[in-house]
Design a protein around this motif. Structure first.
Motif, PDB file in Angstrom:
ATOM      1  N   LYS A  45       0.827  -1.206   0.000  1.00 29.62           N
ATOM      2  CA  LYS A  45       0.000   0.000   0.000  1.00 29.62           C
ATOM      3  C   LYS A  45       0.864   1.261   0.000  1.00 29.62           C
ATOM      4  O   LYS A  45       0.567   2.224  -0.709  1.00 29.62           O
ATOM      5  CB  LYS A  45      -0.939   0.002   1.204  1.00 29.62           C
ATOM      6  CG  LYS A  45      -2.063  -1.004   1.091  1.00 29.62           C
ATOM      7  CD  LYS A  45      -2.911  -0.999   2.334  1.00 29.62           C
ATOM      8  CE  LYS A  45      -3.967  -2.091   2.279  1.00 29.62           C
ATOM      9  NZ  LYS A  45      -4.753  -2.145   3.521  1.00 29.62           N
ATOM     10  N   ASP A  46       1.936   1.278   0.804  1.00 31.32           N
ATOM     11  CA  ASP A  46       2.827   2.443   0.847  1.00 31.32           C
ATOM     12  C   ASP A  46       3.513   2.658  -0.501  1.00 31.32           C
ATOM     13  O   ASP A  46       3.642   3.792  -0.966  1.00 31.32           O
ATOM     14  CB  ASP A  46       3.881   2.277   1.941  1.00 31.32           C
ATOM     15  CG  ASP A  46       3.289   2.401   3.334  1.00 31.32           C
ATOM     16  OD1 ASP A  46       2.156   2.935   3.460  1.00 31.32           O
ATOM     17  OD2 ASP A  46       3.960   1.974   4.299  1.00 31.32           O
ATOM     18  N   ASP A  47       3.967   1.585  -1.124  1.00 31.92           N
ATOM     19  CA  ASP A  47       4.621   1.698  -2.440  1.00 31.92           C
ATOM     20  C   ASP A  47       3.644   2.213  -3.495  1.00 31.92           C
ATOM     21  O   ASP A  47       4.008   3.019  -4.347  1.00 31.92           O
ATOM     22  CB  ASP A  47       5.196   0.353  -2.875  1.00 31.92           C
ATOM     23  CG  ASP A  47       6.400  -0.051  -2.037  1.00 31.92           C
ATOM     24  OD1 ASP A  47       6.956   0.816  -1.330  1.00 31.92           O
ATOM     25  OD2 ASP A  47       6.777  -1.240  -2.092  1.00 31.92           O
ATOM     26  N   ALA A  48       2.395   1.752  -3.424  1.00 31.80           N
ATOM     27  CA  ALA A  48       1.396   2.218  -4.389  1.00 31.80           C
ATOM     28  C   ALA A  48       1.110   3.700  -4.203  1.00 31.80           C
ATOM     29  O   ALA A  48       0.955   4.441  -5.179  1.00 31.80           O
ATOM     30  CB  ALA A  48       0.112   1.411  -4.237  1.00 31.80           C
ATOM     31  N   GLN A  57      11.168   6.366  -6.620  1.00 31.50           N
ATOM     32  CA  GLN A  57      11.673   5.505  -5.571  1.00 31.50           C
ATOM     33  C   GLN A  57      13.195   5.471  -5.653  1.00 31.50           C
ATOM     34  O   GLN A  57      13.768   5.055  -6.660  1.00 31.50           O
ATOM     35  CB  GLN A  57      11.119   4.103  -5.709  1.00 31.50           C
ATOM     36  CG  GLN A  57       9.649   4.021  -5.404  1.00 31.50           C
ATOM     37  CD  GLN A  57       9.173   2.594  -5.361  1.00 31.50           C
ATOM     38  OE1 GLN A  57       9.905   1.668  -5.698  1.00 31.50           O
ATOM     39  NE2 GLN A  57       7.942   2.402  -4.965  1.00 31.50           N
ATOM     40  N   VAL A  58      13.834   5.934  -4.599  1.00 31.37           N
ATOM     41  CA  VAL A  58      15.289   5.966  -4.531  1.00 31.37           C
ATOM     42  C   VAL A  58      15.711   5.049  -3.397  1.00 31.37           C
ATOM     43  O   VAL A  58      15.284   5.227  -2.256  1.00 31.37           O
ATOM     44  CB  VAL A  58      15.806   7.401  -4.277  1.00 31.37           C
ATOM     45  CG1 VAL A  58      17.303   7.409  -4.143  1.00 31.37           C
ATOM     46  CG2 VAL A  58      15.336   8.326  -5.383  1.00 31.37           C
ATOM     47  N   SER A  59      16.521   4.079  -3.713  1.00 29.45           N
ATOM     48  CA  SER A  59      17.010   3.176  -2.682  1.00 29.45           C
ATOM     49  C   SER A  59      18.155   3.849  -1.948  1.00 29.45           C
ATOM     50  O   SER A  59      19.117   4.291  -2.577  1.00 29.45           O
ATOM     51  CB  SER A  59      17.514   1.874  -3.270  1.00 29.45           C
ATOM     52  OG  SER A  59      16.626   1.365  -4.202  1.00 29.45           O
ATOM     53  N   PRO A  60      18.088   3.921  -0.636  1.00 30.38           N
ATOM     54  CA  PRO A  60      19.202   4.516   0.097  1.00 30.38           C
ATOM     55  C   PRO A  60      20.406   3.576   0.087  1.00 30.38           C
ATOM     56  O   PRO A  60      20.253   2.356   0.096  1.00 30.38           O
ATOM     57  CB  PRO A  60      18.649   4.680   1.514  1.00 30.38           C
ATOM     58  CG  PRO A  60      17.559   3.673   1.621  1.00 30.38           C
ATOM     59  CD  PRO A  60      16.999   3.518   0.243  1.00 30.38           C
TER      60      PRO A  60
END
Length: 101
Positions: A45-48, A57-60
């Motif tokens: 849900k958060d990703d959507a 979306q940036v991966s740390p």
């Protein structure tokens, strides 16, 4: 068999510590699976929501990947150059270690 029947000791048809341990294990497994399913559902849900809002979306980069140096496995951060190894001498040509002189 209803969950209510499992929780009350008087309603269980099995007796003994071994049977109780199996029932407790099943209850804990059920709880853990529900917890994992809720976590995965919340993550989806958060990703959507992030994708709908247009945020990329940036991966740390993990701290261990930014700062970790391991010359044995040649693991270095991107901005660190590997040290150059000194050239080995072939010794006297016999293939063994160099002789002491």
């Amino acid at each position: 068999m209803n969950v209510g029947h499992i929780e009350s000791a008087s309603r269980r048809r099995v007796r003994g510590f071994g049977a109780a341990q199996i029932i407790v294990t099943m209850l804990l497994t059920n709880f853990n699976l529900r917890k994992i399913a809720a976590f995965v559902s919340d993550k989806i849900k958060d990703d959507a929501k992030k994708q709908v809002n247009g945020e990329p979306q940036v991966s740390p980069v993990r701290r261990r990947d930014r700062e970790f140096h391991n010359p044995y496995t040649h693991t270095y951060p991107p901005d660190v150059e590997r040290p150059t190894k000194p050239k080995r001498s072939d010794g006297d040509g016999s293939g063994g270690p160099p002789r002491r002189t």
